[in-house]
Scaffold this motif. Sequence first.
Motif, PDB file in Angstrom:
ATOM      1  N   VAL A 204       8.764  -1.326 -11.150  1.00 34.46           N
ATOM      2  CA  VAL A 204       8.138  -0.612 -10.604  1.00 34.46           C
ATOM      3  C   VAL A 204       7.032  -0.812  -9.886  1.00 34.46           C
ATOM      4  CG1 VAL A 204       6.351   1.626 -11.146  1.00 34.46           C
ATOM      5  CG2 VAL A 204       8.582   1.529 -12.149  1.00 34.46           C
ATOM      6  N   ALA A 205       6.348  -2.012 -10.327  1.00 32.49           N
ATOM      7  CA  ALA A 205       5.325  -2.613  -9.557  1.00 32.49           C
ATOM      8  C   ALA A 205       5.727  -3.211  -8.119  1.00 32.49           C
ATOM      9  CB  ALA A 205       4.680  -3.722 -10.394  1.00 32.49           C
ATOM     10  N   LEU A 206       7.107  -3.771  -8.350  1.00 32.40           N
ATOM     11  CA  LEU A 206       7.720  -4.321  -6.995  1.00 32.40           C
ATOM     12  C   LEU A 206       8.201  -3.168  -6.084  1.00 32.40           C
ATOM     13  CD1 LEU A 206       9.882  -7.260  -8.617  1.00 32.40           C
ATOM     14  CD2 LEU A 206       7.745  -7.629  -7.481  1.00 32.40           C
ATOM     15  N   LEU A 207       8.664  -2.056  -6.731  1.00 30.10           N
ATOM     16  CA  LEU A 207       8.951  -1.036  -5.876  1.00 30.10           C
ATOM     17  C   LEU A 207       8.064  -0.462  -4.988  1.00 30.10           C
ATOM     18  CD1 LEU A 207      11.985   0.335  -8.040  1.00 30.10           C
ATOM     19  CD2 LEU A 207      12.186  -0.934  -5.811  1.00 30.10           C
ATOM     20  N   ILE A 208       6.851  -0.343  -5.934  1.00 27.41           N
ATOM     21  CA  ILE A 208       5.613   0.500  -5.503  1.00 27.41           C
ATOM     22  C   ILE A 208       4.551  -0.587  -4.558  1.00 27.41           C
ATOM     23  CG2 ILE A 208       3.470   1.907  -5.764  1.00 27.41           C
ATOM     24  CD1 ILE A 208       5.083   3.132  -7.765  1.00 27.41           C
ATOM     25  N   GLY A 209       4.034  -1.510  -5.613  1.00 31.81           N
ATOM     26  CA  GLY A 209       2.998  -2.266  -4.913  1.00 31.81           C
ATOM     27  C   GLY A 209       3.660  -3.467  -3.926  1.00 31.81           C
ATOM     28  N   GLY A 210       4.854  -3.928  -4.302  1.00 34.12           N
ATOM     29  CA  GLY A 210       5.321  -5.079  -3.572  1.00 34.12           C
ATOM     30  C   GLY A 210       5.901  -4.604  -2.195  1.00 34.12           C
ATOM     31  N   PHE A 211       6.354  -3.205  -2.217  1.00 31.05           N
ATOM     32  CA  PHE A 211       7.129  -2.595  -1.149  1.00 31.05           C
ATOM     33  C   PHE A 211       5.783  -2.360  -0.139  1.00 31.05           C
ATOM     34  CE2 PHE A 211       7.992   1.150   1.569  1.00 31.05           C
ATOM     35  CZ  PHE A 211       9.124   0.747   2.085  1.00 31.05           C
ATOM     36  N   ASP A 212       4.608  -1.765  -0.748  1.00 34.73           N
ATOM     37  CA  ASP A 212       3.581  -1.440   0.049  1.00 34.73           C
ATOM     38  C   ASP A 212       3.055  -2.386   0.663  1.00 34.73           C
ATOM     39  OD1 ASP A 212       4.086   1.257  -0.580  1.00 34.73           O
ATOM     40  OD2 ASP A 212       2.574   1.429  -2.155  1.00 34.73           O
TER      41      ASP A 212
END
Length: 321
Positions: A204-212
């Motif tokens: 989730v951290a990658l999908l949200i934070g990483g993507f953003d």
Amino acid sequence: MLFLNDTSLTPVSFILNGIPGLEEVHLWVSFPLCTMYSIAITGNFGLMYLIYSEEALHRPMHIFLALLSFTDVLMCTSTLPNTLCILWFNLKEIDFKACLAQMFFVHTFTGMESGVLMLMALDRYVAICYPLRYATVLTNSVIAKAGLLTFLRGVMLVIPFTFLTKRLPYCRGNVILHTYCDHMSVAKISCGNVKVNAIYGLMVALLIGGFDILCITVSYTMILRAVVSLSSAEARQKAFSTCTAHIFAIVITYVPAFFTFFTHRFGGRSIPPHIHIIMANLYLLMPSTMNPIVYGIKTKQIRTCITRFLLKGKDNPSHNI
């Protein structure tokens, strides 16, 4: 400890233990937190009202800023009232379902905060790289859809946290060494296998934070190229000055967030628990407190509207009664 039943080992409630090692100074710790929360609520509501009431601020950049302020209010309110009750009145017990709800809201609104910062970076990209198309690209409809999608992204990705946490057995006890319920703090007190929780949390951290962060980086790379290509030094300075408040907002949001995230998973015993918990509170409070101040100082249109609003208040005859 009370359980809902013996087979599931699900507690009726958790005990949020506050800040371990600083129990004697809980009252003193509460003062800066309460001050920051008061500034955050006052500043963000004031900024939202100003953007709503001033027609000159009905532009995409300021609408995104109002959305950021709204998210900031919800993000810090999801934890701070409960935290202050712990620090002031020693009210440490929280119902199991209330804990899961708090976990959901904390992670949803932090994901929303990240998403809005990403949208604001795209807004600056369009404004600087395609100024003639700015009003036609970022219409009210596009802004509303982008905000809704950002919110739904957070909700859909965070909902599994509650189910993954609820399924765990809690035979070690129900004391959480924290001031609020977040995913890994609750999962860590379980006696079950939390590997799935840790892997999904990282995903989730990658999908949200990483993507953003990737979108923000690409946007600012393109912005930098466009600004450097401008012939006039004054034009370059003016173009980049519109981004300074947003860059500051990115720094004060992501630095404490990454510190909290990585210490949860990789910090082990090297970082004292009270440092981690204080940073976990600051990463929710710091952006909410500083964003309205920074944007109020750095954004010329907002400064002008604040000055006009204050002067209008002074000129109101009712003040002389």
